[in-house]
Design a protein around this motif. Structure first.
Motif, PDB file in Angstrom:
ATOM      1  N   ALA A 181     -19.259 -24.362 -21.734  1.00  0.00           N
ATOM      2  CA  ALA A 181     -20.408 -24.432 -22.450  1.00  0.00           C
ATOM      3  C   ALA A 181     -21.685 -24.881 -21.361  1.00  0.00           C
ATOM      4  CB  ALA A 181     -20.708 -25.298 -23.594  1.00  0.00           C
ATOM      5  N   ASP A 182     -22.778 -24.598 -21.862  1.00  0.00           N
ATOM      6  CA  ASP A 182     -23.963 -25.017 -21.157  1.00  0.00           C
ATOM      7  C   ASP A 182     -24.226 -24.333 -19.901  1.00  0.00           C
ATOM      8  OD1 ASP A 182     -26.217 -26.169 -20.216  1.00  0.00           O
ATOM      9  OD2 ASP A 182     -25.602 -28.276 -20.151  1.00  0.00           O
ATOM     10  N   PHE A 183     -24.852 -22.949 -20.149  1.00  0.00           N
ATOM     11  CA  PHE A 183     -25.302 -22.031 -18.954  1.00  0.00           C
ATOM     12  C   PHE A 183     -26.672 -22.323 -18.476  1.00  0.00           C
ATOM     13  CE2 PHE A 183     -21.559 -20.617 -21.187  1.00  0.00           C
ATOM     14  CZ  PHE A 183     -20.756 -19.915 -19.947  1.00  0.00           C
ATOM     15  N   PHE A 230     -20.662 -22.909 -33.458  1.00  0.00           N
ATOM     16  CA  PHE A 230     -20.326 -24.281 -33.533  1.00  0.00           C
ATOM     17  C   PHE A 230     -18.986 -24.715 -33.276  1.00  0.00           C
ATOM     18  CE2 PHE A 230     -18.896 -28.197 -36.224  1.00  0.00           C
ATOM     19  CZ  PHE A 230     -19.709 -29.131 -35.477  1.00  0.00           C
ATOM     20  N   VAL A 231     -18.716 -25.518 -32.456  1.00  0.00           N
ATOM     21  CA  VAL A 231     -17.424 -25.894 -31.804  1.00  0.00           C
ATOM     22  C   VAL A 231     -16.983 -27.386 -32.337  1.00  0.00           C
ATOM     23  CG1 VAL A 231     -15.800 -25.914 -29.885  1.00  0.00           C
ATOM     24  CG2 VAL A 231     -17.581 -24.385 -29.765  1.00  0.00           C
ATOM     25  N   PRO A 232     -16.293 -27.520 -33.017  1.00  0.00           N
ATOM     26  CA  PRO A 232     -16.356 -28.897 -34.023  1.00  0.00           C
ATOM     27  C   PRO A 232     -15.564 -30.137 -33.312  1.00  0.00           C
ATOM     28  CG  PRO A 232     -14.708 -27.273 -34.672  1.00  0.00           C
ATOM     29  CD  PRO A 232     -15.045 -26.543 -33.620  1.00  0.00           C
ATOM     30  N   ASN A 233     -14.740 -30.122 -32.227  1.00  0.00           N
ATOM     31  CA  ASN A 233     -13.993 -31.175 -31.961  1.00  0.00           C
ATOM     32  C   ASN A 233     -14.666 -31.749 -30.805  1.00  0.00           C
ATOM     33  OD1 ASN A 233     -11.981 -33.025 -32.124  1.00  0.00           O
ATOM     34  ND2 ASN A 233     -10.502 -31.754 -31.010  1.00  0.00           N
ATOM     35  N   ASN A 234     -15.666 -32.010 -30.512  1.00  0.00           N
ATOM     36  CA  ASN A 234     -16.338 -32.681 -29.182  1.00  0.00           C
ATOM     37  C   ASN A 234     -16.004 -32.283 -28.100  1.00  0.00           C
ATOM     38  OD1 ASN A 234     -17.802 -34.883 -28.060  1.00  0.00           O
ATOM     39  ND2 ASN A 234     -17.420 -35.755 -30.123  1.00  0.00           N
ATOM     40  N   THR A 235     -16.340 -32.980 -26.973  1.00  0.00           N
ATOM     41  CA  THR A 235     -16.148 -32.503 -25.634  1.00  0.00           C
ATOM     42  C   THR A 235     -14.791 -32.899 -25.027  1.00  0.00           C
ATOM     43  OG1 THR A 235     -17.031 -34.220 -24.355  1.00  0.00           O
ATOM     44  CG2 THR A 235     -18.565 -32.260 -25.220  1.00  0.00           C
ATOM     45  N   LEU A 236     -14.291 -32.309 -23.670  1.00  0.00           N
ATOM     46  CA  LEU A 236     -13.048 -33.155 -23.178  1.00  0.00           C
ATOM     47  C   LEU A 236     -13.583 -34.535 -22.463  1.00  0.00           C
ATOM     48  CD1 LEU A 236     -10.498 -32.935 -21.397  1.00  0.00           C
ATOM     49  CD2 LEU A 236     -11.730 -31.518 -19.827  1.00  0.00           C
ATOM     50  N   HIS A 280     -21.582 -20.656 -12.673  1.00  0.00           N
ATOM     51  CA  HIS A 280     -21.837 -21.637 -13.615  1.00  0.00           C
ATOM     52  C   HIS A 280     -22.744 -22.910 -13.069  1.00  0.00           C
ATOM     53  CE1 HIS A 280     -21.658 -24.807 -16.642  1.00  0.00           C
ATOM     54  NE2 HIS A 280     -21.232 -24.095 -17.539  1.00  0.00           N
ATOM     55  N   ARG A 281     -22.464 -23.544 -12.170  1.00  0.00           N
ATOM     56  CA  ARG A 281     -23.063 -24.399 -11.463  1.00  0.00           C
ATOM     57  C   ARG A 281     -23.265 -25.879 -12.162  1.00  0.00           C
ATOM     58  NH1 ARG A 281     -29.196 -24.388  -8.910  1.00  0.00           N
ATOM     59  NH2 ARG A 281     -29.619 -23.424 -10.897  1.00  0.00           N
ATOM     60  N   ASP A 282     -22.639 -26.208 -13.149  1.00  0.00           N
ATOM     61  CA  ASP A 282     -22.525 -27.279 -13.609  1.00  0.00           C
ATOM     62  C   ASP A 282     -21.125 -27.633 -14.462  1.00  0.00           C
ATOM     63  OD1 ASP A 282     -23.310 -30.096 -13.951  1.00  0.00           O
ATOM     64  OD2 ASP A 282     -24.641 -29.631 -15.763  1.00  0.00           O
ATOM     65  N   ILE A 283     -20.000 -27.111 -13.769  1.00  0.00           N
ATOM     66  CA  ILE A 283     -18.614 -27.343 -14.540  1.00  0.00           C
ATOM     67  C   ILE A 283     -18.299 -28.783 -14.533  1.00  0.00           C
ATOM     68  CG2 ILE A 283     -16.115 -26.842 -14.312  1.00  0.00           C
ATOM     69  CD1 ILE A 283     -17.863 -24.466 -15.424  1.00  0.00           C
ATOM     70  N   LYS A 284     -17.930 -29.531 -15.742  1.00  0.00           N
ATOM     71  CA  LYS A 284     -17.594 -30.997 -15.740  1.00  0.00           C
ATOM     72  C   LYS A 284     -17.046 -31.101 -17.170  1.00  0.00           C
ATOM     73  CE  LYS A 284     -22.096 -31.918 -17.233  1.00  0.00           C
ATOM     74  NZ  LYS A 284     -23.489 -32.941 -16.966  1.00  0.00           N
ATOM     75  N   THR A 285     -16.395 -32.335 -17.499  1.00  0.00           N
ATOM     76  CA  THR A 285     -15.533 -32.371 -18.543  1.00  0.00           C
ATOM     77  C   THR A 285     -16.592 -32.369 -19.789  1.00  0.00           C
ATOM     78  OG1 THR A 285     -15.798 -34.941 -18.370  1.00  0.00           O
ATOM     79  CG2 THR A 285     -13.862 -33.750 -17.821  1.00  0.00           C
ATOM     80  N   ALA A 286     -17.798 -32.993 -19.558  1.00  0.00           N
ATOM     81  CA  ALA A 286     -19.002 -32.883 -20.616  1.00  0.00           C
ATOM     82  C   ALA A 286     -19.435 -31.526 -21.204  1.00  0.00           C
ATOM     83  CB  ALA A 286     -20.194 -33.480 -20.085  1.00  0.00           C
ATOM     84  N   ASN A 287     -19.076 -30.489 -20.295  1.00  0.00           N
ATOM     85  CA  ASN A 287     -19.346 -29.199 -20.834  1.00  0.00           C
ATOM     86  C   ASN A 287     -18.132 -28.322 -21.203  1.00  0.00           C
ATOM     87  OD1 ASN A 287     -22.076 -29.413 -20.400  1.00  0.00           O
ATOM     88  ND2 ASN A 287     -22.025 -28.677 -18.203  1.00  0.00           N
ATOM     89  N   ILE A 288     -17.017 -28.887 -21.324  1.00  0.00           N
ATOM     90  CA  ILE A 288     -16.148 -28.051 -21.938  1.00  0.00           C
ATOM     91  C   ILE A 288     -15.711 -28.543 -23.491  1.00  0.00           C
ATOM     92  CG2 ILE A 288     -13.461 -27.772 -21.847  1.00  0.00           C
ATOM     93  CD1 ILE A 288     -15.164 -26.840 -19.372  1.00  0.00           C
ATOM     94  N   LEU A 289     -16.321 -27.907 -24.442  1.00  0.00           N
ATOM     95  CA  LEU A 289     -16.077 -27.945 -25.691  1.00  0.00           C
ATOM     96  C   LEU A 289     -14.771 -27.793 -26.372  1.00  0.00           C
ATOM     97  CD1 LEU A 289     -19.311 -26.731 -27.022  1.00  0.00           C
ATOM     98  CD2 LEU A 289     -19.121 -28.958 -25.778  1.00  0.00           C
ATOM     99  N   LEU A 290     -14.193 -28.317 -27.272  1.00  0.00           N
ATOM    100  CA  LEU A 290     -13.011 -28.147 -27.855  1.00  0.00           C
ATOM    101  C   LEU A 290     -12.893 -27.867 -29.455  1.00  0.00           C
ATOM    102  CD1 LEU A 290     -11.383 -31.240 -25.928  1.00  0.00           C
ATOM    103  CD2 LEU A 290     -11.186 -28.829 -25.378  1.00  0.00           C
ATOM    104  N   GLY A 350     -23.572 -29.772 -24.262  1.00  0.00           N
ATOM    105  CA  GLY A 350     -24.563 -30.073 -22.903  1.00  0.00           C
ATOM    106  C   GLY A 350     -25.191 -31.478 -23.195  1.00  0.00           C
ATOM    107  N   LEU A 351     -24.590 -32.484 -23.321  1.00  0.00           N
ATOM    108  CA  LEU A 351     -25.319 -33.806 -23.427  1.00  0.00           C
ATOM    109  C   LEU A 351     -25.877 -34.402 -22.193  1.00  0.00           C
ATOM    110  CD1 LEU A 351     -22.576 -35.532 -25.663  1.00  0.00           C
ATOM    111  CD2 LEU A 351     -25.206 -35.706 -25.954  1.00  0.00           C
ATOM    112  N   TYR A 352     -27.206 -34.754 -22.297  1.00  0.00           N
ATOM    113  CA  TYR A 352     -27.740 -35.354 -21.138  1.00  0.00           C
ATOM    114  C   TYR A 352     -27.793 -34.164 -19.825  1.00  0.00           C
ATOM    115  CZ  TYR A 352     -25.678 -38.892 -23.996  1.00  0.00           C
ATOM    116  OH  TYR A 352     -25.380 -39.724 -24.947  1.00  0.00           O
ATOM    117  N   PRO A 353     -27.951 -33.136 -20.344  1.00  0.00           N
ATOM    118  CA  PRO A 353     -28.042 -32.211 -18.964  1.00  0.00           C
ATOM    119  C   PRO A 353     -29.407 -32.012 -18.075  1.00  0.00           C
ATOM    120  CG  PRO A 353     -28.572 -30.961 -20.799  1.00  0.00           C
ATOM    121  CD  PRO A 353     -28.320 -32.299 -21.401  1.00  0.00           C
TER     122      PRO A 353
END
Length: 417
Positions: free
Chosen positions: A187-189, A121-127, A168-178, A382-385
């Motif tokens: 995240a999201d492989f 669990f990564v607690p602080n949401n996404t970039l 990775h093929r889907d690098i984006k701010t929604a896949n960087i957890l903080l 990985g929201l809405y992936p």
């Protein structure tokens, strides 16, 4: 019920057994496979109170294991062929990697048609949430720099320290957890691909998120680690400018198209005011901004071959390399005059037209959901992936066939996933 024996558990339709994910043990978890009942107890019956996010893939719930460890449980939508492929890919790939800046897989559950992945669990949401979420406080410059460097290190590990390398093929701010210290974890492989050094590229269906796709990949399906580098460059531009990859302010242009002339000018005269997020109110370290701008410009070059490796980006961001090492004598925006893959080269003007057509088509469909306003809230893991999602920003699979029918003379290669 899922087997408790790890490597003996097959997911339906597979001839190969799933390996037991090793990172769970390294993180202090005692097992790698879970029963449905165990995960139901951990998440309080998958209650709405524990819901972290949802999308075309299914649902993600926060859970607490009997030993007190917090986890995120990703339940894939039953009966989805794509979900089955992503489940297999994620287990096979993420179970092989362990790095400070990559989200670790604790284990998985196979129960009838149900497929669940259990992450740390990564607690602080996404970039994406912190950078673009409505009403969020402005992310300061040191935090942006820390996130850029951490995610670059995670991606460099996938590309250069894993054998075979992992794209990775889907690098984006929604896949960087903080986490709460704003340390980044990639995240999201579910879309990731192995790539041997023998093969310079993998031909595949074009999947990813609109606005982040490298031009040679979007136009032909030719996937290399330099496709990830381009996506990372888009993410750097978001950190620099505060803008999303696509939006109404750019009309028919993407963030990359809008930024290219500004990057070139900034690298010439050292004035970054036209690029930098106004919300920063010019509160940034000039030398660090110079490094990030140079890295972004190098990452989003038209020519894949002339983009830097991620390890070069790490060294440049850390200040351990000359920025001229990124340039190879090329000015930003000029690399499209160089041949990148010989006969595999795409036609830049044709690509631009195709992407504009796709963008108009995507903005007019439910798949794109909130369109350029991105009004939906986002969350972890990985929201809405999935292309079937009707929320948020992701268009997971770009259907080349649809583009071909709408574009005279389009020469995208046929490909397999």
């Amino acid at each position: 019920m899922s087997s408790s024996g790890g490597s003996g558990s097959n997911y339906s339709g597979s001839e190969n057994p799933l390996p037991p994910p090793s990172p769970g043990i390294a993180l202090g978890f005692s097992k790698s496979t879970f029963t449905y009942e165990e995960l139901a107890r951990a998440t309080d019956g998958f209650s709405d109170a524990n819901l972290l996010g949802q999308g075309g893939f299914g649902y993600v719930h926060r859970g607490v294991l009997p030993n007190g460890k917090e986890v995120a449980v990703k339940q894939l939508k039953a009966g989805s062929g794509q979900g089955e492929r992503e489940f297999q890919a994620e287990v096979e790939i993420i179970s092989r990697v362990h790095h400070k800046h990559l989200v670790s897989l604790v284990g998985y559950c196979i129960s009838g048609a149900t497929r669940m992945l259990v992450y740390e669990f990564v607690p602080n949401n996404t970039l994406e949430f912190h950078l673009h979420g409505k009403g969020r406080p402005t992310m300061d410059w040191p935090t942006r720099m820390r996130i850029a460097l951490g995610s670059a290190k995670g991606l460099a590990y996938l590309h250069e320290d894993c054998h075979p390398k992992i794209i990775h093929r889907d690098i984006k701010t929604a896949n960087i957890l903080l986490d709460f210290k704003f340390e980044a974890k990639v995240a999201d492989f579910g879309l990731a691909k192995f790539s041997s050094d023998v093969n310079t590229h993998v031909s595949t269906r074009v999947m990813g998120t609109f606005g982040y796709l490298a031009p040679e990949y979007a136009s032909s399906g030719k996937l290399t680690d330099k496709s990830d580098v381009f996506s990372f460059g888009v993410m750097l531009l978001e950190l620099i400018t505060g803008h999303r990859p696509v939006g109404s302010s750019y009309m028919d242009d993407s963030l990359v198209d809008w930024a290219r002339p500004l990057l070139s000018r900034a690298l010439d005269d050292g004035n970054y005011d036209s690029l930098v997020d106004p919300k920063l109110q010019k509160q940034y370290n000039h030398n660090e901004m110079a490094r990030m701008v140079a890295c972004a410009a190098a990452c989003v070059r038209h020519s894949a071959r002339r983009r830097p490796r991620m390890s070069q980006i790490v060294r440049a961001l850390e200040g351990d390399a000359q920025l001229s090492d990124l340039n190879e004598g090329i000015r930003p925006g000029q690399s499209n005059v160089y041949s990148s893959y010989g006969s595999s080269d795409y036609d830049t003007s044709q690509y631009n037209e195709d992407m504009k057509k796709f963008r108009r088509m995507a903005l007019g469909t439910q798949e794109y959901g909130a369109s350029s306003e991105y009004s939906e809230p986002t969350s972890e893991y990985g929201l809405y992936p999935s292309g079937s999602s009707n929320e948020g920003q992701t268009t997971r699979e770009m259907e080349l066939g649809r583009m071909k029918r709408n574009s005279q003379g389009y020469s995208g290669a046929s490909s397999t996933s």
